[in-house]
Design an enzyme around this catalytic site. Structure first.
Site, PDB file in Angstrom:
ATOM      1  N   PHE A  21       6.914 -51.122 -38.507  1.00  0.00           N
ATOM      2  CA  PHE A  21       6.516 -52.206 -37.612  1.00  0.00           C
ATOM      3  C   PHE A  21       4.995 -52.294 -37.652  1.00  0.00           C
ATOM      4  O   PHE A  21       4.300 -51.494 -37.027  1.00  0.00           O
ATOM      5  CB  PHE A  21       7.021 -51.875 -36.204  1.00  0.00           C
ATOM      6  CG  PHE A  21       6.913 -52.972 -35.188  1.00  0.00           C
ATOM      7  CD1 PHE A  21       7.844 -54.008 -35.164  1.00  0.00           C
ATOM      8  CD2 PHE A  21       5.912 -52.962 -34.234  1.00  0.00           C
ATOM      9  CE1 PHE A  21       7.773 -55.002 -34.203  1.00  0.00           C
ATOM     10  CE2 PHE A  21       5.832 -53.963 -33.265  1.00  0.00           C
ATOM     11  CZ  PHE A  21       6.769 -54.977 -33.253  1.00  0.00           C
ATOM     12  N   SER A  43      -3.967 -52.065 -27.678  1.00  0.00           N
ATOM     13  CA  SER A  43      -3.385 -52.660 -26.478  1.00  0.00           C
ATOM     14  C   SER A  43      -3.544 -54.180 -26.489  1.00  0.00           C
ATOM     15  O   SER A  43      -2.666 -54.918 -26.032  1.00  0.00           O
ATOM     16  CB  SER A  43      -4.061 -52.078 -25.223  1.00  0.00           C
ATOM     17  OG  SER A  43      -3.784 -50.699 -25.100  1.00  0.00           O
ATOM     18  N   ARG A  60      12.630 -12.773 -20.409  1.00  0.00           N
ATOM     19  CA  ARG A  60      11.308 -12.153 -20.301  1.00  0.00           C
ATOM     20  C   ARG A  60      11.210 -11.332 -19.014  1.00  0.00           C
ATOM     21  O   ARG A  60      11.436 -11.870 -17.916  1.00  0.00           O
ATOM     22  CB  ARG A  60      10.239 -13.249 -20.312  1.00  0.00           C
ATOM     23  CG  ARG A  60       8.815 -12.778 -20.076  1.00  0.00           C
ATOM     24  CD  ARG A  60       8.284 -11.938 -21.217  1.00  0.00           C
ATOM     25  NE  ARG A  60       6.840 -11.773 -21.101  1.00  0.00           N
ATOM     26  CZ  ARG A  60       6.121 -10.930 -21.830  1.00  0.00           C
ATOM     27  NH1 ARG A  60       6.723 -10.173 -22.753  1.00  0.00           N
ATOM     28  NH2 ARG A  60       4.817 -10.849 -21.680  1.00  0.00           N
ATOM     29  N   GLU A 113       3.290 -47.842 -28.236  1.00  0.00           N
ATOM     30  CA  GLU A 113       4.182 -48.872 -27.689  1.00  0.00           C
ATOM     31  C   GLU A 113       3.799 -49.219 -26.251  1.00  0.00           C
ATOM     32  O   GLU A 113       4.658 -49.479 -25.406  1.00  0.00           O
ATOM     33  CB  GLU A 113       5.655 -48.461 -27.815  1.00  0.00           C
ATOM     34  CG  GLU A 113       6.083 -48.338 -29.265  1.00  0.00           C
ATOM     35  CD  GLU A 113       7.577 -48.367 -29.480  1.00  0.00           C
ATOM     36  OE1 GLU A 113       8.271 -48.993 -28.662  1.00  0.00           O
ATOM     37  OE2 GLU A 113       8.038 -47.771 -30.467  1.00  0.00           O
TER      38      GLU A 113
END
Length: 382
Positions: free
Chosen positions: A123, A132, A267, A362
């Protein structure tokens, strides 16, 4: 979870989990170290139908609903976000765009190959000076008879150096979003060169590239959607893409929870497993709550999509919360592991590095906040 999955959805989830445990998780550290996943993973994803989810079977896909799609991406995110990214981009951003906006010829040319794993898509929207602010992109497509000549550079493109087709957004008109058109460009086209970007903080096994277009010629039949309609197509595609990223973030958070619970039970410090110490339980409880909340937000988006209801704002909410929750979960998991969390013998350090980019691509967390704010107030703060 309290929500009831259908038998088909539960089966897909089990299939994805088994695949991840067998084919992905055992190799994720090695892929991260060498900055490349095994290319054979693409064919394996295709054979299981994961690269064709939600694409109609008559177009070469494997069908299914968007909740099933999210369940699979969650499991892939738990195993290795680099693998999840292959599916999110090639299927979620490219194949679904062709399925939704392509001509019959474009569907026939690309969908069977993309959905089977015989081809990958990327894409190509982001540029060095337009992240942005995607409407400010500079890549141009000029008419030349019945063809278009595309010139410009795209960067930070997932699958950029491995894809067979690039969904390219280029300026065909004046400034602003109305002057942008989408094209399906074979990556073997003359004049198209690619360079892989190395040295990333996270998603190191994922192929991320820079694409340079030097008068790349494509026919008008390569145009996806109407001239000038590319930006609208990109926004619609990214709205669903944010659901995909959010689902992968749920997988990261779940992986962190599983790892932290397992390690805390083994642990021993101060004479007992660290799971018996209150502040360790506090860290684990925080991861669990974030994971459950993020999962429900993602499932809500998938349900809206499947019912044909508006979903863009809810998708931004899911992406915002899930990406930030994945960072918190990974940071807490590293704290549970202590010094061992800081080396790649265990997965939590990779989870932290991979989660960090989820708040960036995105649509950054800040962009999601502005989108949500605009939807709630009716005032545009861009």
């Amino acid at each position: 979870m309290d929500l009831q999955l259908s038998a088909e959805q539960a089966a897909a989830r089990r299939l994805a989990a088994e695949f991840v445990d067998r084919e992905v998780a055992p190799h994720a550290t090695a892929w991260d170290r060498r900055e490349a996943v095994d290319p054979d993973i693409v064919g394996k994803l295709g054979r299981l139908g994961f690269l064709g989810l939600t694409v109609p079977e008559e177009d070469g896909g494997s069908g299914g609903d968007h909740l099933t799609y999210c369940l699979v991406l969650e499991e892939l995110g738990r195993g290795d976000s680099a693998v999840r990214g292959i599916v999110s981009v090639s299927l979620g951003l490219v194949a679904k765009s062709v399925a939704g906006h392509g001509t019959a010829a474009q569907k026939q040319e690309w969908l069977p190959r993309l959905c089977s794993g015989a081809a990958l898509g990327c894409f190509a929207l982001t540029e060095a000076d337009s992240g942005s602010d995607a409407a400010a992109l500079r890549t141009r497509a000029e008419r030349d008879g019945g063809d278009w000549l595309i010139t410009g550079t795209k960067t930070f493109i997932t699958n950029g150096t491995t894809a067979d087709v690039a969904l390219v957004f280029a300026r065909t008109g004046g400034p602003g979003h109305r002057g942008i058109t989408a094209f399906l460009v074979p990556t073997g086209a003359a004049g198209l060169t690619r360079r892989e970007i190395h040295g990333k903080l996270g998603l190191r096994g994922q192929a991320t590239g820079e694409l340079r277009f030097d008068a790349v010629r494509v026919p008008d039949s390569a145009r996806l959607g109407p001239e000038g309609g590319g930006f609208r197509l990109a926004l619609a595609t990214l709205a669903k893409g944010r659901m995909s990223v959010a689902a992968g973030c749920v997988g990261i958070a779940q992986g962190c929870l599983d790892a932290a619970v397992g390690y805390a039970g083994q642990r021993v410090q101060f004479g007992k497993p660290i799971a018996g110490h209150q502040l360790v339980q506090q860290l684990i409880a925080g991861i669990a709550v974030d994971t459950a909340a993020a999962r429900l937000l993602v499932w809500r988006v998938a349900d809206l999509v499947d019912r044909g209801e508006p979903f863009a704002t809810e998708s931004s909410m899911a992406k915002l919360f899930a990406s930030e929750a994945a960072v918190r979960a990974a940071d807490s998991a590293v704290q549970v592991f202590g010094g061992y969390g800081y080396i790649d013998e265990f997965p939590v350090g990779r989870y932290l590095r991979d989660a960090r980019v989820m708040t960036l691509y995105e649509g950054t967390s800040q962009i999601q906040q502005l989108l949500i704010g605009r939807a709630l107030t009716g005032v545009n703060a861009f």
